[in-house]
Design an enzyme around this catalytic site. Structure first.
Site, mmCIF file in Angstrom:
data_model
loop_
_atom_site.group_PDB
_atom_site.id
_atom_site.type_symbol
_atom_site.label_atom_id
_atom_site.label_comp_id
_atom_site.label_asym_id
_atom_site.label_seq_id
_atom_site.Cartn_x
_atom_site.Cartn_y
_atom_site.Cartn_z
ATOM 1 C CB VAL A 1 36.996 52.842 46.590
ATOM 2 C CG1 VAL A 1 38.148 53.752 46.666
ATOM 3 C CG2 VAL A 1 35.831 53.737 46.801
ATOM 4 C CG ASP A 2 40.958 48.760 42.393
ATOM 5 O OD1 ASP A 2 42.160 49.199 43.021
ATOM 6 O OD2 ASP A 2 41.081 48.047 41.660
ATOM 7 C CB THR A 3 44.026 52.875 45.511
ATOM 8 O OG1 THR A 3 44.450 51.917 46.228
ATOM 9 C CG2 THR A 3 43.155 53.793 46.664
ATOM 10 C CD GLN B 1 42.119 45.304 44.833
ATOM 11 O OE1 GLN B 1 41.933 46.350 44.500
ATOM 12 N NE2 GLN B 1 40.951 45.153 45.990
ATOM 13 C CG PHE B 2 40.613 47.284 36.796
ATOM 14 C CD1 PHE B 2 41.263 48.292 36.224
ATOM 15 C CD2 PHE B 2 39.764 46.610 35.893
ATOM 16 C CE1 PHE B 2 41.397 48.563 35.137
ATOM 17 C CE2 PHE B 2 39.752 46.872 34.751
ATOM 18 C CZ PHE B 2 40.494 47.641 34.247
#
Length: 571
Positions: free
Chosen positions: A451-453, A567-568
């Site tokens: 999960v990456d916001t 993080q992407f």
């Protein structure tokens, strides 16, 4: 259609009589011109205006037309009188008198001799459109249908190929098949009786009548082609399959059954029905069943899979209410709630009367029996957990922000509640995702995704997909610059759910990592799910100070270093 006027009759004549006049005009020598048809129409208007009655064969003979006023109309009337008199025959003097019917039944009587035939010419598209327009509301095989086609044949002398083209343009596939069956039987029967000029050694009747010098043989084929329309087999009236639509309260199984019955009744044997059923089972379904099929990626699937997906669908029924206003006495006021039953004795908490123990003012709320099942905090109950704040905001309250309409696939309250209770690990927040779609590997129906916001789009590794998935290159902006050779766009829908029972979300396009490193759940899916991530506070925050330890070990206690999770980058 050449020199022929519209087949629609003018005022003052029936359609059958008008078609007889047009067919009689075709026998004029030289051939009729547009002025001849104009004179014929002017004669009908004059007759109706002067005689005060419609023109009929019995009342409008050759003597009814003044000579020299309407051109060659007297010749047309004389030809029609000669042909119809020879066809019907004059009754004898000793014939018994019969009571005339109360009305003259309409009849389209054929012209026995077509006169000098026109030379063959192929029909233009405009002429085919005119023929179809004239007979589109007529029943196939009816008298008006046959007479209209006969007039068209007289003007063009069509070959069998021209007649086949005309049949395909004016008739439905069912009528085409029935006509071809009737024509084949008629040709076989006439060939056995030796057609005039037909030689079996020279080929079939269709082949011989297509020759330029066919002559009477082509005329016989044309008559058999017209006769086949009269001999069409009668079939029960069935609803066309294209008009079968699922009702708002009709089950999907009943809708597919009606569709299959209509196809079986309309389509002839040998015509494949599966492609039509697979297409109409989605196109003509109601809106709710279409949403179910879209969510599961079954828009183009076989009808069996669609039946499994929509088998348990049921319409949402509402209790009907009828408001009736009837004059009469004044209606009573609103119904008052029933009074509460008084307690049988004093409260066992405060030993006072007048209230129940559950309403005692001395009642205090004790501590919870254990930690909160959501955030593991032992100081509050589950209903007071701060992680439920997002749920209250979605439901709407005094402190709720402006309601943002989701992109698509609005979720119910129960579906939102099941999404908000998924725990996330602090070191690597990941969730199990259930995937389905035509481009996924069969073994990748369930996977663990990060999960990456901060990621704008969801990313899948390329080894999860089949080799020939539809793709377009994608340029992604990351911390190191623009990457042009690593990512592709998957041009195809993909269905995603966080639990096996749903809810299901359809994503139109997804980034694919060709290096097979990232599996990220981005903001595009999180916003569609209306999800929010809540991080509870620490129960006992770390204290910075001197430890109770020997002097050699005295120092400061610090927090552990944060986890290094790549993080992407924002796209």
């Amino acid at each position: 259609m050449g020199n022929s006027p519209s087949y629609n009759p003018p005022a003052g004549i029936s359609p059958s009589d008008w078609l007889n006049l047009l067919q009689s005009a075709q026998r004029l020598n030289p051939r009729p011109s547009p002025s001849d048809f104009t004179d014929l129409k002017n004669y009908i208007h004059w007759f109706h205006k002067t005689q005060k009655k419609p023109w009929t064969f019995t009342s409008g003979g050759p003597a009814s037309c003044p000579p020299g006023k309407f051109g060659r109309v007297p010749l047309v009337l004389a030809t029609l009188n000669e042909v119809l008199s020879n066809d019907e025959g004059a009754p004898g003097a000793s014939a018994p008198e019969e009571q005339p019917p109360p009305y003259d039944p309409p009849a389209v009587l054929p012209i026995i001799s077509e006169g000098n035939r026109n030379r063959h010419r192929a029909w233009a598209l405009r002429e085919l459109q005119d023929i179809k327009k004239e007979i589109e509301n007529k029943a196939p095989g009816s008298q008006v249908w046959i007479q209209t086609l006969r007039l068209a044949i007289l003007q063009a002398d069509p070959t069998p190929a021209d007649l086949e083209q005309l049949c395909q343009y004016i008739a439905s596939p069912v009528d085409q098949t029935a006509h071809m069956t009737s024509l084949t039987a008629a040709i076989a029967a006439e060939a056995a009786n030796t057609l005039q000029g037909f030689n079996p050694k020279m080929g079939t009747l269709t082949q011989q009548s297509a020759q330029p010098n066919a002559g009477d043989l082509r005329s016989q084929y044309q008559n058999l082609w017209l006769q086949a329309w009269k001999n069409l087999p009668t079939r029960p009236s069935v609803q066309p399959w294209s008009t079968i639509v699922q009702g708002p309260a009709e089950s999907y199984v009943e809708f597919v059954n009606r569709l299959q019955i209509s196809l079986a009744d309309n389509l002839p044997d040998g015509v494949p029905k599966e492609p039509i059923i697979d297409s109409l089972s989605y196109a003509n379904a109601n809106k709710e069943c279409q949403q179910i099929l879209q969510g599961r990626g079954l828009v183009a699937a076989p009808v069996g899979q669609k039946l499994q997906a929509c088998a348990h669908w049921a319409p949402k029924t509402k209790q009907p209410a009828i408001l009736v206003h009837t004059p009469g006495p004044k209606m009573p006021g609103p119904r008052q709630p029933a009074p509460k039953r008084p307690p049988p004795g004093p409260c066992y908490r405060c030993l006072k009367e007048g209230h129940w123990a559950r309403d005692c003012p001395t009642k205090t709320t004790g501590p919870p029996p254990g930690p909160c099942p959501i955030c593991k905090d032992p100081s509050h109950w589950k209903r007071d957990c701060p992680t439920l704040k997002s749920k209250k905001l979605i439901e709407g309250g005094p402190s709720a922000p402006q309601i943002i309409t989701p992109i698509t696939d609005s979720l119910s309250e129960a579906e939102l509640e099941c999404l908000l209770s998924i725990p996330l690990a602090r070191s690597r927040p990941s969730v199990a995702v259930y995937l389905s779609g035509p481009w996924l590997q069969p073994s990748q129906n369930q996977a663990l995704m990060l999960v990456d916001t901060g990621a704008e789009n969801t990313v899948l590794p390329q080894n999860w997909l089949v080799r020939d998935y539809p793709r377009t290159p994608a340029a992604v902006l990351g911390a190191g610059g623009i990457s042009r050779n690593r990512y592709n766009w998957l041009q195809g829908p993909l269905t995603l759910a966080l639990k096996p029972e749903g809810p299901f979300i359809t994503i139109p396009k997804i980034l694919v990592d060709t290096f097979d490193k990232w599996q990220i759940l981005g903001r595009d899916v999180l916003s569609r799910l209306q999800a929010s991530i809540s991080i509870p506070e620490e129960v006992h925050p770390p204290v910075v100070g001197v430890l109770d330890a020997p002097p050699s070990h005295i120092g400061l206690e610090h927090l552990p270093p944060p986890p290094e999770v790549p993080q992407f980058p924002l796209n």
